[in-house]
Enzyme design. Structure first.
Site, short mmCIF file in Angstrom:
data_model
loop_
_atom_site.label_atom_id
_atom_site.label_comp_id
_atom_site.label_asym_id
_atom_site.label_seq_id
_atom_site.Cartn_x
_atom_site.Cartn_y
_atom_site.Cartn_z
N GLY A 259 48.77 -5.75 -33.43
CA GLY A 259 48.62 -6.94 -32.60
C GLY A 259 49.59 -7.12 -31.47
N GLU B 173 50.26 -1.53 -38.27
CA GLU B 173 49.01 -0.92 -37.76
C GLU B 173 48.87 -1.16 -36.26
OE1 GLU B 173 46.09 -3.24 -39.82
OE2 GLU B 173 46.79 -2.68 -41.81
N PRO B 174 49.81 -0.68 -35.45
CA PRO B 174 49.70 -0.94 -34.02
C PRO B 174 48.64 -0.07 -33.35
CG PRO B 174 51.65 0.38 -34.45
CD PRO B 174 51.00 0.12 -35.78
N GLY B 175 47.91 -0.65 -32.44
CA GLY B 175 46.92 0.10 -31.66
C GLY B 175 47.28 0.03 -30.18
N ARG C 126 36.47 -4.42 -20.97
CA ARG C 126 37.31 -5.57 -21.30
C ARG C 126 37.17 -6.76 -20.34
NH1 ARG C 126 42.16 -5.66 -21.63
NH2 ARG C 126 42.25 -6.85 -23.55
N CYS D 21 23.76 -2.92 -13.56
CA CYS D 21 22.93 -4.05 -13.12
C CYS D 21 23.16 -5.30 -13.94
CB CYS D 21 21.47 -3.64 -13.16
SG CYS D 21 21.20 -2.22 -12.12
N GLU D 22 24.33 -5.87 -13.82
CA GLU D 22 24.71 -7.11 -14.48
C GLU D 22 25.75 -7.78 -13.60
OE1 GLU D 22 24.53 -8.11 -18.08
OE2 GLU D 22 23.60 -6.32 -18.91
N TYR E 184 41.26 0.39 -25.91
CA TYR E 184 40.02 -0.39 -25.92
C TYR E 184 39.20 -0.23 -24.63
CZ TYR E 184 42.34 -2.42 -29.97
OH TYR E 184 42.99 -2.57 -31.16
N1 LLP Z 1 44.72 -3.70 -37.68
C1 LLP Z 1 43.55 -4.36 -37.79
C2 LLP Z 1 43.05 -4.71 -39.10
C3 LLP Z 1 42.84 -4.70 -36.63
O1 LLP Z 1 41.70 -5.36 -36.73
C4 LLP Z 1 43.34 -4.32 -35.36
C5 LLP Z 1 42.61 -4.64 -34.13
C6 LLP Z 1 44.56 -3.62 -35.32
C7 LLP Z 1 45.23 -3.34 -36.49
C8 LLP Z 1 45.17 -3.17 -34.02
O2 LLP Z 1 45.50 -4.24 -33.21
P1 LLP Z 1 46.30 -3.98 -31.84
O3 LLP Z 1 47.68 -3.49 -32.21
O4 LLP Z 1 45.57 -2.99 -31.06
O5 LLP Z 1 46.33 -5.32 -31.19
N2 LLP Z 1 38.84 -4.91 -28.19
C9 LLP Z 1 39.88 -5.92 -28.10
C10 LLP Z 1 40.90 -5.79 -29.20
C11 LLP Z 1 40.28 -5.83 -30.58
C12 LLP Z 1 41.31 -5.69 -31.68
C13 LLP Z 1 40.64 -5.51 -33.00
N3 LLP Z 1 41.52 -5.29 -34.11
C14 LLP Z 1 40.50 -5.83 -26.71
O6 LLP Z 1 40.09 -4.99 -25.92
O7 LLP Z 1 41.39 -6.62 -26.38
#
Ligand code: LLP
Length: 431
Positions: free
Chosen positions: A252, A289-291, A328, A359-360, A387
């Site tokens: 997050g 769990e960083p993304g 996004r 086309c949107e 993302y």
């Molecule tokens: N763990 C869980 C259970 C999650 O659902 C997520 C993201 C993460 C970790 C990773 O979160 P992060 O570190 O990336 O914030 N598509 C959206 C973001 C959706 C996030 C979904 N869950 C966007 O483009 O902003």
């Protein structure tokens, strides 16, 4: 925007991206030359930027028993997964497909955790057969099914229960997940009862607890509040005789898209670890769990200006990247900075809505942007590492873009551009 700057980073938090006299570079690679060679739209990622982002977490956890599980939904391209697998990361997955990607990229299956509210029996079987580290379970119903599936395979499934701490992450409602009205996790007040239920099921072994409160979080307070709520639960669960080996605080952490100022991962974790220590849980195995914070600012999307279309109310700058490549803005009204790949000296600037060919009316990438551009110029859409490609679609039968991973002076093609034929492979004509 009239005179070229010499080598200086253009996005705080993305030092690998900088202008030189002959244009924008990612690490040691000239992006204009890359776009000419591979065409556009083109995603380009910096390996050094990913490893630097990871290093901030590693520094934050120095001396602790911690496991970083990259939330691969942010960018699940195999070349990107390899970078994190080789750096020792585990992975947070949300589907059987993502598990197959981890295996294809050489990830360590024991360090995989499986999140998500809707795991199928087939996915549970696949994950149990592979030997994943933990299932992050989101409901009582899922616990019952998982236990049944595990017993049918004569296995015991390691589980953590995702608790919903009911704190406001102060982010976009679509990416806020830890509030009561969200579909995720089990309610804080039901958690103890559900843990006792999990412990009673023969096919399960409780190993941890997890939470994830949202995405693009730019302050520490929601994390500190969530941590307090989770630790209260750990105390209660352990008092009832159920051991919690690891605590997983989810992902997050936000990145700087525009003028966002999230804490760095090490600063955030210094603060969180102080609370953990103060409450006596500092020696516990920790997981995150960083993304987005690992990949978001490691990537850009290069695109070409197709047409300038001046109008009475708006000027449009039509580019060859669209909402199918960069979803996004259309989905979350998200801001991505857009900059020229080569800074033009002479061209005068104007204010444009930067839009794609789909086309949107929702197919916009940036609104009211001041740009000095002409048709044929290339632009870079910044903060496109997370993302974007992982959410890309074939809408309008647009093949997905190619992807390059840059490592110093090297540029590796990690995904070939999709052809139209690729987009309808698997379809069948009627007899
Ligand atoms: N763990 C869980 C259970 C999650 O659902 C997520 C993201 C993460 C970790 C990773 O979160 P992060 O570190 O990336 O914030 N598509 C959206 C973001 C959706 C996030 C979904 N869950 C966007 O483009 O902003």
């Amino acid at each position: 925007m009239s005179s070229p700057t010499t080598s200086s980073s253009i996005l705080p938090g993305a030092p690998q991206l900088a202008y030189r006299p002959d244009g924008l570079y990612l690490e040691e690679v000239n992006l204009d030359a890359l776009a000419r060679k591979h065409g556009t739209p083109l995603f380009v990622y910096s390996k050094a930027a990913m490893l630097a982002a990871l290093a901030a977490y590693q520094q934050g956890f120095a001396g602790r028993n911690a496991q970083i599980c990259y939330a691969m939904k942010a960018n699940s391209s195999l070349g990107v997964l390899q970078v994190f697998a080789r750096a020792g990361c585990g992975f947070d997955i949300v589907s059987g497909g993502e598990l197959e990607r981890v295996l294809a990229a050489g990830g360590e299956v024991g360090k995989v955790i499986f999140s998500g509210v809707g795991k199928t029996r087939a996915e549970m079987k696949q994950a149990l057969a592979a030997g994943i580290g933990c299932f992050n379970v989101e409901s009582e119903a899922e616990l019952a099914v998982l236990s049944e599936v595990a017993l049918s395979m004569s296995k015991i499934a390691p589980v953590s229960i995702r608790v919903n701490p009911n704190v406001d992450p102060k982010t976009h409602p679509y990416i806020s997940t830890g509030l009561k009205g969200n579909k995720f996790g089990v309610a804080h007040e039901d958690a103890l009862r559900i843990y006792k239920y999990a412990a009673s099921l023969e096919g399960l072994k409780v190993v941890g607890i997890d939470c994830h409160i949202g995405s693009q979080i730019t302050e520490a307070t929601p994390y500190l509040d969530a941590m307090d709520r989770v630790l209260d639960l750990v105390a209660g669960i352990e008092a009832s005789g159920i051991a919690i080996e690891h605590i997983d605080f989810g992902g997050g952490l936000g990145i700087n898209y525009n003028e966002d100022a999230p804490p760095t991962a090490d600063a955030l974790w210094r603060e969180l670890l102080a609370k953990l220590d103060a409450r006596g849980y500092g020696g516990r195995k920790l997981m995150v769990e960083p993304g987005r914070s690992l990949v978001g600012n490691a990537g850009v999307c290069l695109t070409e200006v197709l047409y300038l279309k001046p109008g009475e109310q708006k000027n449009f700058c039509v580019i060859d990247a669209a909402m199918n490549d960069l979803p996004r803005p259309a989905m979350y009204q998200a801001f991505h900075a857009i900059v020229p790949v080569v800074q033009q000296r002479a061209t005068s600037s104007a204010v444009y809505d930067v839009v794609g060919p789909v086309c949107e009316s929702g197919d916009w990438i940036g609104r009211d942007r001041t740009l000095a551009v002409a048709a044929g110029d290339r632009l870079a859409v910044l903060s496109a590492g997370a993302y974007c490609m992982s959410m890309a679609s074939n809408y309008n039968t647009r093949g997905r873009a190619a992807e390059i991973l840059v490592d110093g002076t090297q540029a590796h093609l990690i995904r070939a551009r999709e052809t139209a034929a690729d987009t309808f492979r698997g379809e069948k004509l009627l007899p």
